[in-house]
Design a protein around this motif. Structure first.
Motif, PDB file in Angstrom:
ATOM      1  N   ASN A 196       0.795  -1.220   0.000  1.00 40.17           N
ATOM      2  CA  ASN A 196       0.000   0.000   0.000  1.00 40.17           C
ATOM      3  C   ASN A 196       0.831   1.276   0.000  1.00 40.17           C
ATOM      4  OD1 ASN A 196      -2.402  -1.501   0.090  1.00 40.17           O
ATOM      5  ND2 ASN A 196      -2.300  -1.647   2.327  1.00 40.17           N
ATOM      6  N   ASN A 197       2.144   1.153   0.116  1.00 44.01           N
ATOM      7  CA  ASN A 197       3.021   2.330   0.159  1.00 44.01           C
ATOM      8  C   ASN A 197       4.220   2.100  -0.748  1.00 44.01           C
ATOM      9  OD1 ASN A 197       2.006   4.228   2.514  1.00 44.01           O
ATOM     10  ND2 ASN A 197       1.814   2.124   3.271  1.00 44.01           N
ATOM     11  N   GLN A 198       4.033   2.397  -2.020  1.00 42.07           N
ATOM     12  CA  GLN A 198       5.079   2.222  -3.014  1.00 42.07           C
ATOM     13  C   GLN A 198       5.800   3.552  -3.255  1.00 42.07           C
ATOM     14  OE1 GLN A 198       6.090  -0.691  -4.684  1.00 42.07           O
ATOM     15  NE2 GLN A 198       4.824  -1.630  -3.084  1.00 42.07           N
ATOM     16  N   PRO A 199       7.109   3.501  -3.525  1.00 40.68           N
ATOM     17  CA  PRO A 199       7.859   4.738  -3.781  1.00 40.68           C
ATOM     18  C   PRO A 199       7.469   5.370  -5.112  1.00 40.68           C
ATOM     19  CG  PRO A 199       9.239   2.826  -4.162  1.00 40.68           C
ATOM     20  CD  PRO A 199       7.963   2.307  -3.566  1.00 40.68           C
ATOM     21  N   GLU A 200       7.670   6.663  -5.196  1.00 37.42           N
ATOM     22  CA  GLU A 200       7.425   7.361  -6.450  1.00 37.42           C
ATOM     23  C   GLU A 200       8.446   6.919  -7.493  1.00 37.42           C
ATOM     24  OE1 GLU A 200       5.023   9.405  -7.185  1.00 37.42           O
ATOM     25  OE2 GLU A 200       4.109   9.374  -5.180  1.00 37.42           O
ATOM     26  N   PRO A 201       8.024   6.747  -8.742  1.00 36.01           N
ATOM     27  CA  PRO A 201       8.982   6.366  -9.789  1.00 36.01           C
ATOM     28  C   PRO A 201      10.003   7.463 -10.021  1.00 36.01           C
ATOM     29  CG  PRO A 201       6.861   6.961 -10.753  1.00 36.01           C
ATOM     30  CD  PRO A 201       6.650   6.909  -9.268  1.00 36.01           C
ATOM     31  N   GLY A 202      11.212   7.045 -10.346  1.00 41.51           N
ATOM     32  CA  GLY A 202      12.267   8.008 -10.607  1.00 41.51           C
ATOM     33  C   GLY A 202      13.569   7.567  -9.975  1.00 41.51           C
ATOM     34  N   PRO A 203      14.670   8.251 -10.290  1.00 39.15           N
ATOM     35  CA  PRO A 203      15.987   7.880  -9.753  1.00 39.15           C
ATOM     36  C   PRO A 203      16.116   8.209  -8.275  1.00 39.15           C
ATOM     37  CG  PRO A 203      16.133   9.923 -10.992  1.00 39.15           C
ATOM     38  CD  PRO A 203      14.737   9.409 -11.188  1.00 39.15           C
ATOM     39  N   ASN A 204      17.106   7.616  -7.648  1.00 40.52           N
ATOM     40  CA  ASN A 204      17.400   7.890  -6.247  1.00 40.52           C
ATOM     41  C   ASN A 204      17.878   9.333  -6.097  1.00 40.52           C
ATOM     42  OD1 ASN A 204      18.329   7.976  -3.621  1.00 40.52           O
ATOM     43  ND2 ASN A 204      19.214   5.923  -3.684  1.00 40.52           N
ATOM     44  N   THR A 205      17.241  10.087  -5.202  1.00 40.87           N
ATOM     45  CA  THR A 205      17.574  11.502  -5.020  1.00 40.87           C
ATOM     46  C   THR A 205      18.453  11.736  -3.792  1.00 40.87           C
ATOM     47  OG1 THR A 205      15.517  11.839  -3.789  1.00 40.87           O
ATOM     48  CG2 THR A 205      15.464  12.235  -6.173  1.00 40.87           C
ATOM     49  N   ASP A 206      19.088  10.707  -3.260  1.00 39.57           N
ATOM     50  CA  ASP A 206      19.919  10.844  -2.075  1.00 39.57           C
ATOM     51  C   ASP A 206      21.109  11.751  -2.374  1.00 39.57           C
ATOM     52  OD1 ASP A 206      21.033  10.535   0.397  1.00 39.57           O
ATOM     53  OD2 ASP A 206      21.855   8.552   0.010  1.00 39.57           O
ATOM     54  N   ASP A 207      21.263  12.810  -1.611  1.00 45.35           N
ATOM     55  CA  ASP A 207      22.358  13.761  -1.772  1.00 45.35           C
ATOM     56  C   ASP A 207      23.504  13.343  -0.858  1.00 45.35           C
ATOM     57  OD1 ASP A 207      24.081  15.849  -2.108  1.00 45.35           O
ATOM     58  OD2 ASP A 207      22.644  17.429  -1.589  1.00 45.35           O
ATOM     59  N   THR A 208      24.552  12.766  -1.440  1.00 45.12           N
ATOM     60  CA  THR A 208      25.657  12.241  -0.635  1.00 45.12           C
ATOM     61  C   THR A 208      26.526  13.336  -0.039  1.00 45.12           C
ATOM     62  OG1 THR A 208      27.022  12.060  -2.638  1.00 45.12           O
ATOM     63  CG2 THR A 208      25.753  10.116  -1.977  1.00 45.12           C
ATOM     64  N   SER A 209      26.331  14.581  -0.450  1.00 40.33           N
ATOM     65  CA  SER A 209      27.118  15.679   0.120  1.00 40.33           C
ATOM     66  C   SER A 209      26.591  16.104   1.487  1.00 40.33           C
ATOM     67  CB  SER A 209      27.110  16.882  -0.825  1.00 40.33           C
ATOM     68  OG  SER A 209      25.794  17.402  -0.973  1.00 40.33           O
ATOM     69  N   LEU A 210      25.386  15.680   1.834  1.00 40.60           N
ATOM     70  CA  LEU A 210      24.792  16.035   3.119  1.00 40.60           C
ATOM     71  C   LEU A 210      25.408  15.216   4.244  1.00 40.60           C
ATOM     72  CD1 LEU A 210      20.999  16.202   2.151  1.00 40.60           C
ATOM     73  CD2 LEU A 210      22.561  18.132   2.501  1.00 40.60           C
ATOM     74  N   PRO A 211      25.387  15.722   5.464  1.00 39.55           N
ATOM     75  CA  PRO A 211      25.826  14.910   6.604  1.00 39.55           C
ATOM     76  C   PRO A 211      24.955  13.667   6.747  1.00 39.55           C
ATOM     77  CG  PRO A 211      25.636  17.234   7.211  1.00 39.55           C
ATOM     78  CD  PRO A 211      25.034  17.105   5.851  1.00 39.55           C
ATOM     79  N   ILE A 212      25.500  12.671   7.424  1.00 38.14           N
ATOM     80  CA  ILE A 212      24.806  11.389   7.550  1.00 38.14           C
ATOM     81  C   ILE A 212      23.436  11.565   8.196  1.00 38.14           C
ATOM     82  CG2 ILE A 212      24.876   9.103   8.636  1.00 38.14           C
ATOM     83  CD1 ILE A 212      26.805   9.434   6.320  1.00 38.14           C
ATOM     84  N   GLU A 213      23.336  12.344   9.251  1.00 38.47           N
ATOM     85  CA  GLU A 213      22.050  12.506   9.932  1.00 38.47           C
ATOM     86  C   GLU A 213      21.007  13.121   9.015  1.00 38.47           C
ATOM     87  OE1 GLU A 213      21.765  13.653  14.075  1.00 38.47           O
ATOM     88  OE2 GLU A 213      23.945  13.665  14.206  1.00 38.47           O
ATOM     89  N   GLU A 214      21.420  14.068   8.155  1.00 37.06           N
ATOM     90  CA  GLU A 214      20.468  14.660   7.219  1.00 37.06           C
ATOM     91  C   GLU A 214      20.074  13.668   6.127  1.00 37.06           C
ATOM     92  OE1 GLU A 214      21.337  18.515   5.710  1.00 37.06           O
ATOM     93  OE2 GLU A 214      22.312  19.181   7.566  1.00 37.06           O
ATOM     94  N   ARG A 215      21.018  12.834   5.708  1.00 31.09           N
ATOM     95  CA  ARG A 215      20.682  11.797   4.720  1.00 31.09           C
ATOM     96  C   ARG A 215      19.683  10.806   5.306  1.00 31.09           C
ATOM     97  NH1 ARG A 215      25.848   9.061   2.202  1.00 31.09           N
ATOM     98  NH2 ARG A 215      24.219   8.134   0.878  1.00 31.09           N
ATOM     99  N   LEU A 216      19.885  10.433   6.570  1.00 30.95           N
ATOM    100  CA  LEU A 216      18.930   9.538   7.229  1.00 30.95           C
ATOM    101  C   LEU A 216      17.559  10.202   7.339  1.00 30.95           C
ATOM    102  CD1 LEU A 216      21.175   8.110  10.106  1.00 30.95           C
ATOM    103  CD2 LEU A 216      20.351   6.860   8.109  1.00 30.95           C
ATOM    104  N   GLN A 217      17.550  11.484   7.700  1.00 27.85           N
ATOM    105  CA  GLN A 217      16.289  12.193   7.823  1.00 27.85           C
ATOM    106  C   GLN A 217      15.566  12.272   6.483  1.00 27.85           C
ATOM    107  OE1 GLN A 217      14.664  13.407  10.510  1.00 27.85           O
ATOM    108  NE2 GLN A 217      13.014  14.036   9.109  1.00 27.85           N
ATOM    109  N   THR A 218      16.303  12.547   5.421  1.00 27.71           N
ATOM    110  CA  THR A 218      15.707  12.636   4.088  1.00 27.71           C
ATOM    111  C   THR A 218      15.123  11.298   3.661  1.00 27.71           C
ATOM    112  OG1 THR A 218      17.259  14.380   3.439  1.00 27.71           O
ATOM    113  CG2 THR A 218      16.160  13.164   1.663  1.00 27.71           C
TER     114      THR A 218
END
Length: 444
Positions: free
Chosen positions: A58-80
């Motif tokens: 019932n909860n599928q991700p939106e289609p599209g590429p991974n938008t993870d910004d690796t320049s962000l600190p780890i805690e912000e990446r986890l939050q995103t």
């Protein structure tokens, strides 16, 4: 309704992802200290605890590429990552490997985490976990869609019952942010299968089980087959706490011998079972039909992590090692009763406060240096649980110790005493039986 049943039902109703987010953020903020090698022990090894969040129907991700910004600190990446609706309501899972069957390998068919020993070329312990994971299952942990979160408690591994240190084991945590199936390339000489197991299954009381290990090889090293059989008949099996695994997804290495059972394999498995009964139950651990059990050192590594998650009873569900022989089991229970109660109190009152939403009752305990013979870091390779901080006394304030390690403090010393008491009891019992039989025959 029992406490465990209530906890299990609570876990089923809750989304684990928000709790997992809190735990991972806390582990990144507060990494566990480096554990130096003890004297006369130069080996180190690392393992990778790899997590993913599997989308629900019932909860599928939106289609599209991974938008993870690796320049962000780890805690912000986890939050995103965890702010995405599909990740918030997804099902967190852990990756385990099943070792391939190899001649002379005592870990044939065992469930483990990817990893291996450190080579001289490896720059640090983290690099070992990354390299071994790539070599064993073909998963690159350095890509942009993997977050290197932090570590779990490092521990000194010893021989069975803590006789000699073997190496220092360093567990590291990784989170893959991908929502699709991950392509793996298993090394057939190392890995027979890979299994993704939901955290809910690891936390479920209904899946707690036991692993039975033949200890006769350790008690009768020089006596050969007859001595081992005699020890087996006296002591029975040694019983360790375990978790029965129910994977949601498995990848089998089809080039691994016996990955698909056939008539020949079924016939040989009967011989293996006979050998297992007379020598060691590890002889049939490569049987592909054998249930998947998480136990021993790998379960010890997971214990600290699982207890941070609701219902926070992973350590409470853990059971002390014992023997199957009824009278020996009773002797062990009596001789260790007060010690088990004392250690349980230390686990309850000695925790450090955590800043996470999840209850971290046994996340980390202050180091207590014993004056006795107990090695505060001892973790045997036969399923003896979790070790403690090993380091100089002037770093005591930085050290931590861990729930199962505290619970096992002094336990194996008492277990040795229990075995000797048991042997004396059986000798007296046998002598009394022989004397009674002799008197009866004389009267006739």
């Amino acid at each position: 309704m029992s406490k465990f049943t209530q906890n299990s039902e609570t876990s089923d109703r809750l989304d684990l992802s928000p709790h997992l987010h809190s735990v991972l953020a806390e582990l990144h903020r507060r990494p566990y200290p480096h554990v130096p090698n003890p004297p006369r022990c130069n080996k180190r090894a690392s393992v990778a605890l790899i997590l993913r969040v599997k989308p629900t129907h019932n909860n599928q991700p939106e289609p599209g590429p991974n938008t993870d910004d690796t320049s962000l600190p780890i805690e912000e990446r986890l939050q995103t990552f965890f702010s995405q609706p599909w990740a918030q309501h997804g099902d967190p899972e852990v990756l385990f490997i099943k070792r391939a069957t190899r001649e002379g390998d005592r870990w044939n068919g065992h469930v483990a985490l990817p990893g291996g020993k450190r080579d001289p070329e490896d720059p640090d312990d983290l690099a070992v976990a990354i390299r071994e994971t790539s070599e064993e299952i073909g998963l690159d942990l350095t890509t942009d869609d993997v977050i290197s979160v932090g570590n779990l408690p490092e521990r000194v591994i010893t021989t069975s019952w803590g006789a000699e240190p073997i190496m220092v084991l360093c567990p590291y945590i990784f989170l893959t942010t991908r929502s699709d199936c991950i392509t793996l390339n298993l090394q057939p000489t190392e890995v027979a299968a890979v299994h993704w197991v939901p955290l809910r299954a690891l936390l479920s009381p209904s899946l707690r089980s036991a692993e039975y290990v033949d200890m006769s090889q350790r008690f009768a090293r020089q006596g050969g087959y007859v001595a081992r059989l005699a020890v087996r008949s006296l002591l029975g099996w040694m019983q360790f706490s375990a978790v029965r695994l129910l994977p949601s997804e498995s990848h089998l290495c089809r080039t691994t011998p016996d990955s698909i059972p056939d008539r020949k394999n079924r016939q040989s498995s009967l011989l293996s079972r006979l050998k297992a009964w007379t020598l060691s139950n590890q002889a049939d651990s490569g049987d592909p039909t054998r249930p998947l059990l998480l136990w021993g050192l790998t379960l010890g590594v997971l214990a600290d992590f699982l207890d941070m998650l609701p219902p926070h009873n992973a350590v409470e569900l853990w059971k002390y090692p014992t023997f199957t022989a009824p009278d020996l089991r009773l002797i062990v229970s009596v001789l260790t009763y007060h010690l088990r109660k004392r250690n349980a109190r230390e686990v309850r009152v000695g925790h450090r406060a955590a800043e996470t939403a999840a209850d971290s009752e046994t996340t980390a305990l202050r180091v207590i240096h014993d004056d006795g013979d107990h090695d505060p870091n001892a973790v045997g390779i036969g399923g003896l649980g979790v070790g403690r901080y090993y380091g100089p006394i002037d770093r005591q304030g930085e050290g931590t110790s861990y729930a199962v390690g505290v619970m096992l403090r002094g336990y194996y010393q008492r277990l040795r005493v229990a075995v000797w008491v048991f042997l004396a009891w059986r000798t007296v019992l046998g002598s009394a039986a022989a004397w009674t039989a002799w008197r009866y025959l004389r009267r006739r």
